[in-house]
Scaffold this motif. Structure first.
Motif, PDB file in Angstrom:
ATOM      1  N   ALA A   1      36.026  26.994 -29.186  1.00 36.40           N
ATOM      2  CA  ALA A   1      36.480  26.654 -30.527  1.00 36.40           C
ATOM      3  C   ALA A   1      35.763  25.443 -31.112  1.00 36.40           C
ATOM      4  N   HIS A   2      35.092  24.650 -30.269  1.00 32.61           N
ATOM      5  CA  HIS A   2      34.486  23.407 -30.748  1.00 32.61           C
ATOM      6  C   HIS A   2      33.020  23.270 -30.337  1.00 32.61           C
ATOM      7  N   LEU A   3      32.322  24.409 -30.188  1.00 34.27           N
ATOM      8  CA  LEU A   3      30.920  24.343 -29.786  1.00 34.27           C
ATOM      9  C   LEU A   3      30.069  23.571 -30.788  1.00 34.27           C
ATOM     10  N   GLY A   4      30.447  23.608 -32.046  1.00 33.57           N
ATOM     11  CA  GLY A   4      29.656  22.929 -33.070  1.00 33.57           C
ATOM     12  C   GLY A   4      29.967  21.464 -33.235  1.00 33.57           C
ATOM     13  N   THR A   5      30.792  20.911 -32.362  1.00 33.68           N
ATOM     14  CA  THR A   5      31.175  19.495 -32.459  1.00 33.68           C
ATOM     15  C   THR A   5      30.666  18.731 -31.243  1.00 33.68           C
ATOM     16  N   PRO A   6      30.610  17.400 -31.324  1.00 37.84           N
ATOM     17  CA  PRO A   6      30.180  16.605 -30.158  1.00 37.84           C
ATOM     18  C   PRO A   6      31.254  16.631 -29.062  1.00 37.84           C
ATOM     19  N   LEU A   7      31.097  17.474 -28.085  1.00 36.60           N
ATOM     20  CA  LEU A   7      32.077  17.609 -27.009  1.00 36.60           C
ATOM     21  C   LEU A   7      31.705  16.727 -25.826  1.00 36.60           C
ATOM     22  N   THR A   8      32.693  16.126 -25.223  1.00 31.48           N
ATOM     23  CA  THR A   8      32.497  15.354 -24.001  1.00 31.48           C
ATOM     24  C   THR A   8      33.406  15.918 -22.922  1.00 31.48           C
ATOM     25  N   VAL A   9      33.091  15.623 -21.670  1.00 29.62           N
ATOM     26  CA  VAL A   9      33.927  16.071 -20.571  1.00 29.62           C
ATOM     27  C   VAL A   9      35.334  15.488 -20.707  1.00 29.62           C
ATOM     28  N   ALA A  10      35.423  14.245 -21.153  1.00 29.49           N
ATOM     29  CA  ALA A  10      36.736  13.611 -21.328  1.00 29.49           C
ATOM     30  C   ALA A  10      37.575  14.363 -22.353  1.00 29.49           C
ATOM     31  N   ARG A  11      36.952  14.759 -23.442  1.00 29.64           N
ATOM     32  CA  ARG A  11      37.678  15.476 -24.492  1.00 29.64           C
ATOM     33  C   ARG A  11      38.120  16.854 -24.008  1.00 29.64           C
ATOM     34  N   ILE A  12      37.258  17.534 -23.264  1.00 28.60           N
ATOM     35  CA  ILE A  12      37.612  18.851 -22.728  1.00 28.60           C
ATOM     36  C   ILE A  12      38.760  18.718 -21.732  1.00 28.60           C
ATOM     37  N   ALA A  13      38.703  17.691 -20.889  1.00 25.66           N
ATOM     38  CA  ALA A  13      39.761  17.472 -19.899  1.00 25.66           C
ATOM     39  C   ALA A  13      41.103  17.208 -20.575  1.00 25.66           C
ATOM     40  N   ARG A  14      41.088  16.420 -21.654  1.00 31.21           N
ATOM     41  CA  ARG A  14      42.336  16.153 -22.383  1.00 31.21           C
ATOM     42  C   ARG A  14      42.911  17.437 -22.960  1.00 31.21           C
ATOM     43  N   ALA A  15      42.038  18.283 -23.517  1.00 31.80           N
ATOM     44  CA  ALA A  15      42.505  19.550 -24.091  1.00 31.80           C
ATOM     45  C   ALA A  15      43.083  20.469 -23.014  1.00 31.80           C
ATOM     46  N   ALA A  16      42.527  20.384 -21.788  1.00 30.34           N
ATOM     47  CA  ALA A  16      43.000  21.222 -20.683  1.00 30.34           C
ATOM     48  C   ALA A  16      44.237  20.639 -20.016  1.00 30.34           C
ATOM     49  N   GLY A  17      44.510  19.364 -20.285  1.00 30.22           N
ATOM     50  CA  GLY A  17      45.683  18.724 -19.712  1.00 30.22           C
ATOM     51  C   GLY A  17      45.505  18.258 -18.286  1.00 30.22           C
ATOM     52  N   ILE A  18      44.257  17.948 -17.899  1.00 32.75           N
ATOM     53  CA  ILE A  18      44.003  17.455 -16.543  1.00 32.75           C
ATOM     54  C   ILE A  18      43.011  16.288 -16.617  1.00 32.75           C
ATOM     55  N   SER A  19      42.775  15.659 -15.479  1.00 36.06           N
ATOM     56  CA  SER A  19      41.830  14.550 -15.419  1.00 36.06           C
ATOM     57  C   SER A  19      40.401  15.074 -15.426  1.00 36.06           C
ATOM     58  N   GLU A  20      39.454  14.183 -15.699  1.00 34.91           N
ATOM     59  CA  GLU A  20      38.047  14.588 -15.665  1.00 34.91           C
ATOM     60  C   GLU A  20      37.647  15.058 -14.264  1.00 34.91           C
ATOM     61  N   ARG A  21      38.124  14.347 -13.242  1.00 37.70           N
ATOM     62  CA  ARG A  21      37.809  14.760 -11.874  1.00 37.70           C
ATOM     63  C   ARG A  21      38.393  16.129 -11.587  1.00 37.70           C
ATOM     64  N   GLY A  22      39.619  16.351 -12.059  1.00 36.95           N
ATOM     65  CA  GLY A  22      40.248  17.657 -11.868  1.00 36.95           C
ATOM     66  C   GLY A  22      39.494  18.757 -12.596  1.00 36.95           C
ATOM     67  N   LEU A  23      38.960  18.429 -13.777  1.00 36.42           N
ATOM     68  CA  LEU A  23      38.195  19.415 -14.536  1.00 36.42           C
ATOM     69  C   LEU A  23      36.928  19.815 -13.771  1.00 36.42           C
ATOM     70  N   HIS A  24      36.258  18.834 -13.201  1.00 40.36           N
ATOM     71  CA  HIS A  24      35.052  19.131 -12.423  1.00 40.36           C
ATOM     72  C   HIS A  24      35.400  20.026 -11.235  1.00 40.36           C
ATOM     73  N   ARG A  25      36.477  19.731 -10.537  1.00 39.20           N
ATOM     74  CA  ARG A  25      36.883  20.554  -9.389  1.00 39.20           C
ATOM     75  C   ARG A  25      37.203  21.977  -9.841  1.00 39.20           C
ATOM     76  N   LEU A  26      37.870  22.081 -10.980  1.00 39.70           N
ATOM     77  CA  LEU A  26      38.282  23.385 -11.507  1.00 39.70           C
ATOM     78  C   LEU A  26      37.068  24.247 -11.859  1.00 39.70           C
ATOM     79  N   PHE A  27      36.089  23.653 -12.511  1.00 44.70           N
ATOM     80  CA  PHE A  27      34.894  24.407 -12.894  1.00 44.70           C
ATOM     81  C   PHE A  27      34.077  24.792 -11.666  1.00 44.70           C
ATOM     82  N   ARG A  28      34.010  23.904 -10.695  1.00 39.87           N
ATOM     83  CA  ARG A  28      33.278  24.223  -9.473  1.00 39.87           C
ATOM     84  C   ARG A  28      33.937  25.386  -8.734  1.00 39.87           C
ATOM     85  N   ALA A  29      35.265  25.323  -8.617  1.00 36.51           N
ATOM     86  CA  ALA A  29      35.984  26.345  -7.860  1.00 36.51           C
ATOM     87  C   ALA A  29      36.017  27.677  -8.605  1.00 36.51           C
TER      88      ALA A  29
END
Length: 248
Positions: free
Chosen positions: A154-182
Motif C-alpha cells: 500500500a505504500h510502495l511509492g512512499t519513503p518506507l523504513t524497516v521501523a515504519r513497517i515494523a510499527r504497521a505490523a505491530g512488532i519490533s524491528e528485530r521481530g520483523l527481521h526474524r519473521l521475514f527470514r523465517a
C-alpha cells in the motif's frame, strides 16, 4: 537419481503425458500457452494462463498435456544454500499451485526477451520470481507478516523504513527481521527492493508514464535510483526494458 542442477531456465513443449516420476531438483512450471493437468504428491491441478505449479524435489508427479502448449521451466537446486529466497521455496512447496499474476507475467516476458533465455543476472531474476510467486503466508494470513506485506504494497511509492513497517505490523524491528527470514527467506529491505522493482516493471509495461514518474510511483528517489536498482537486480535499464517490450 540426477544431481541437482544449478538454476536452469528453458522453454518446453510436452507430449501427451508422462508416467509418475520424480527428480532430485525443484521445478517451477510456468505456462505460456495451452493447458496441462498435473498431479503432484497426490494433489491435482490444472495449469494454464491462470495458474502455475511448483514441484518439490523428490515429489512424485505425472501430467497430461492438452493440445498445443508452451511452458517456461525453471529447475532449481535442492540445497537451499544454493538458491536465494529459500524460505519462499518452502512456502511454494506447501502451496504447490499458485496464480499467474501480472507481475509474474512481466517477469516471464522479460526472460523470454533474451535469446536462449540468457539473462544478464539469472540468480537475481530467480530470486525476484520466487519472491513474487510466494509473497504470502497461508498459515497466518492475518498475522504480523501479512500486515507487513500489506503495508509495503500500500505504500510502495512512499519513503518506507524497516521501523515504519515494523510499527504497521505491530512488532519490533528485530521481530520483523526474524519473521521475514523465517517466512520468506529474505530481509525486509530485500523484499521491499524486489516489490519496488516489480512495481516499476509493471508500470513500464502497462503505462506510458515517463521513467521519472514511474520511479516516483515505485518509491525511488529519482530516475537514476530506479536505473541503478534495475541494473543491479535484473541487469537492464528502464529504457531498455521498455524498448524490448515494445518490440515484442
Amino acid at each position: 537419481m540426477m544431481h541437482a542442477p544449478l538454476p536452469r531456465l528453458e522453454t518446453r513443449r510436452y507430449g501427451e503425458g508422462l508416467a509418475r516420476h520424480r527428480h532430485a531438483f525443484h521445478q517451477v512450471v510456468l505456462p505460456r500457452a495451452g493447458e496441462m493437468q498435473i498431479e503432484i504428491g497426490g494433489r491435482e491441478g490444472l495449469l494454464g494462463r491462470q495458474h502455475a505449479a511448483f514441484i518439490p524435489a523428490g515429489a512424485v508427479h505425472s501430467f497430461e498435456a492438452r493440445g498445443a502448449q508452451d511452458f517456461l521451466i525453471l529447475d532449481l537446486p535442492r540445497d537451499p544454500a544454493q538458491t536465494r529466497g529459500a524460505g519462499a521455496l518452502d512456502r511454494l512447496a506447501q502451496t504447490l499451485f499458485f496464480p499467474l499474476t501480472p507481475a509474474l507475467d512481466q517477469l516471464i516476458a522479460y526472460a523470454q526477451g533474451f535469446r536462449d533465455l540468457r539473462l544478464p543476472d539469472p540468480a537475481a531474476w530467480v530470486a525476484l520470481l520466487i519472491a513474487t510467486a510466494a509473497p504470502g503466508t497461508p498459515q497466518a494470513p492475518s498475522g504480523a507478516l501479512a500486515r507487513a506485506q500489506a503495508h509495503i504494497e500500500a505504500h510502495l511509492g512512499t519513503p518506507l523504513t524497516v521501523a515504519r513497517i515494523a510499527r504497521a505490523a505491530g512488532i519490533s524491528e528485530r521481530g520483523l527481521h526474524r519473521l521475514f527470514r523465517a517466512g520468506l527467506g529474505t530481509t525486509p529491505h530485500a523484499y521491499l527492493a524486489r516489490r519496488r522493482a516489480a512495481r516499476a516493471l509493471d508500470l513500464l509495461d502497462r503505462s506510458t508514464l515517463s521513467i521519472a514518474e514511474i520511479a516516483h510511483l515505485a518509491g525511488y528517489a529519482d530516475q537514476s535510483a530506479l536505473t541503478r536498482a534495475l541494473k543491479r537486480q535484473l541487469g537492464v535499464t528502464p529504457g531498455a526494458y521498455r524498448r524490448d517490450r515494445a518490440r515484442r
